[in-house]
Design an enzyme around this catalytic site. Structure first.
Site, PDB file in Angstrom:
ATOM      1  N   HIS A   1      -0.782   0.225   3.822  1.00  0.00           N
ATOM      2  CA  HIS A   1      -1.972   0.167   2.957  1.00  0.00           C
ATOM      3  C   HIS A   1      -2.989  -0.833   3.494  1.00  0.00           C
ATOM      4  O   HIS A   1      -2.718  -1.570   4.437  1.00  0.00           O
ATOM      5  CB  HIS A   1      -1.565  -0.282   1.552  1.00  0.00           C
ATOM      6  CG  HIS A   1      -0.820   0.751   0.783  1.00  0.00           C
ATOM      7  ND1 HIS A   1      -1.373   1.455  -0.245  1.00  0.00           N
ATOM      8  CD2 HIS A   1       0.453   1.223   0.919  1.00  0.00           C
ATOM      9  CE1 HIS A   1      -0.489   2.304  -0.738  1.00  0.00           C
ATOM     10  NE2 HIS A   1       0.622   2.183  -0.049  1.00  0.00           N
TER      11      HIS A   1
ATOM     12  N   GLU B   1       0.451  -4.430   3.857  1.00  0.00           N
ATOM     13  CA  GLU B   1      -0.979  -4.488   3.535  1.00  0.00           C
ATOM     14  C   GLU B   1      -1.765  -5.149   4.662  1.00  0.00           C
ATOM     15  O   GLU B   1      -1.368  -6.190   5.176  1.00  0.00           O
ATOM     16  CB  GLU B   1      -1.195  -5.299   2.247  1.00  0.00           C
ATOM     17  CG  GLU B   1      -0.542  -4.714   1.011  1.00  0.00           C
ATOM     18  CD  GLU B   1      -1.347  -3.602   0.353  1.00  0.00           C
ATOM     19  OE1 GLU B   1      -2.514  -3.376   0.770  1.00  0.00           O
ATOM     20  OE2 GLU B   1      -0.810  -2.964  -0.572  1.00  0.00           O
TER      21      GLU B   1
ATOM     22  N   HIS C   1      -3.577   5.849  -0.305  1.00  0.00           N
ATOM     23  CA  HIS C   1      -4.933   5.525  -0.755  1.00  0.00           C
ATOM     24  C   HIS C   1      -5.864   5.837   0.410  1.00  0.00           C
ATOM     25  O   HIS C   1      -5.896   5.104   1.402  1.00  0.00           O
ATOM     26  CB  HIS C   1      -5.009   4.055  -1.161  1.00  0.00           C
ATOM     27  CG  HIS C   1      -4.113   3.736  -2.318  1.00  0.00           C
ATOM     28  ND1 HIS C   1      -3.400   2.572  -2.434  1.00  0.00           N
ATOM     29  CD2 HIS C   1      -3.813   4.484  -3.418  1.00  0.00           C
ATOM     30  CE1 HIS C   1      -2.708   2.601  -3.571  1.00  0.00           C
ATOM     31  NE2 HIS C   1      -2.932   3.750  -4.172  1.00  0.00           N
TER      32      HIS C   1
HETATM   33 ZN    ZN Z   1      -3.245   0.994  -1.111  1.00  0.00          ZN
END
Ligand code: ZN
Length: 375
Positions: free
Chosen positions: A259, A335, A166
């Protein structure tokens, strides 16, 4: 007064920029997609004049909860990015700022440019431990680059780290800088120890097209790469296709996919408990890694995070689940917050590149706890 975004990872649409007290903007959607959240633009105006910059229509953005308690970042020199007063009314985000210079940049998080990405690859190859590999091209014709660190040999483990599937989650590539700085340091005993036992395959940027285009979540064609791991194709998701092909060649004994999370103000991991072949061995590896990271740094915690998957209900199109399943290995999504780690808040910078890098270094400590157990 002028607002511009025609530069690397720029993203903004100007609705009205007549008065400093009432600048109205919106965020462009990722190309061929409905996702929007990443913004990055330059304001050219009068210094020491108060500005109110409103970004409209965010109730329909990818993560509306991401705007609650969010503070935008700003920079005069494009090196140091600090937080500025930001309010959210459920649909409109307003940045209240009195710039000290005539030009100021604003963004969703500290940007990580394509030039810096190329600099990181170039710097890495100067180490005798590290070889850069070109795996193929993205849809926009950028390089898909892999760094291989350490000498492959019989019995050595293969550890993969990927970041920025992403593209707007730039903290992921900042974290990779920490990983590389530690691994490529010839005076670092931990690096020496790890490289004796494992070869590291590091992809600092899985989505260079989306990054340069100023996307939050998708590649040049609007494809969310982290839902492509079951059946990637050169047509829609060459980024995943090429990396998965290389993984099949090297094997994978541990995988970390890095992420950023828009809403949750914590660092956390998501594991493979929903995978069909999940077992006690994998559970034990996950717990050992997690405990070691908890010891290594209070920036990491294991109370707040995603809801655990029901047994057998894991989504196998997601990278960490797919790789964990295919290679029967320890596999985590890591994350980091866009906002801050609320347990150790920093009002000036919030979660930052420096803290992301430090977490990358600390992750290497946690890897030490599992390397001998991976197979
Ligand atoms: Zn992500």
């Amino acid at each position: 007064m002028r607002i511009s975004s025609n530069f690397d990872s720029g993203n903004i649409h100007v609705i009205n920029a007549e008065s400093p007290q009432d600048i109205q903007l919106s965020i462009r959607k990722d190309n061929q997609s409905t996702f929007y959240q990443w913004f990055h633009f330059k304001l050219d105006s009068q210094p020491f004049v108060s500005h109110v910059i409103t970004i409209q229509d965010l109730a329909k953005s990818a993560y509306p909860d991401g705007w609650v308690d969010f503070q935008a970042v700003a920079s005069y020199d494009r090196k140091e990015w600090f937080r500025v007063e930001t309010k959210f009314d459920g649909d409109n985000l307003s940045i209240h700022h009195t710039p000290e210079f005539s030009q100021v940049y604003y963004a969703y998080f500290t940007p990580y440019s394509y030039e810096r990405h190329l600099d990181l690859l170039a710097w890495s190859q100067l180490s005798s431990f590290c070889k850069p590999y070109h795996l193929g091209e993205t849809l926009d014709g950028r390089d898909m680059s892999l760094l291989v660190i350490g000498e492959p040999a019989d019995g050595k483990k293969s550890i993969w780290v990927t970041a920025r599937q992403h593209p707007g989650e730039t903290m992921a590539e900042w974290l990779v800088e920490g990983v590389l700085h530690r691994l490529l340091d010839e005076d670092d005993g931990l690096a020496k120890w790890l490289l004796d036992k494992a070869v590291f395959y590091v992809v600092p940027n899985m989505n260079p097209d989306g990054s340069a285009r100023g996307h939050l979540r998708t590649n040049a064609k609007g494809v969310n790469l982290n839902r492509e791991w079951q059946a990637p194709s050169m047509e829609n998701s060459p980024e995943v296709f090429l990396i998965k092909q290389k993984m099949q060649e090297t094997g994978v004994d541990m995988f970390l996919d890095v992420h950023g999370d828009e809403a949750l103000p914590y660092n956390f991991v998501a594991g493979c408990e929903g995978n069909p072949k999940y077992n006690e061995r994998l559970k034990n590896l996950e717990n050992t890694f997690k405990q070691a990271l908890l010891m290594a740094t209070p920036e990491f915690q294991d109370i707040h995070g995603y809801e655990k998957d029901e047994p057998g209900k894991g989504n196998l199109t997601v990278a960490a689940n797919a790789v964990g399943h295919e290679f029967d290995c320890l596999s985590y999504t890591l994350e980091m917050p866009f906002k801050d780690n609320v347990e150790l808040p920093d009002v000036v910078f919030g979660w930052s590149p420096e803290r992301s890098k430090q977490l990358g270094e600390d992750v290497m400590v946690a890897m030490r706890s599992v390397v001998d157990m991976l197979r």
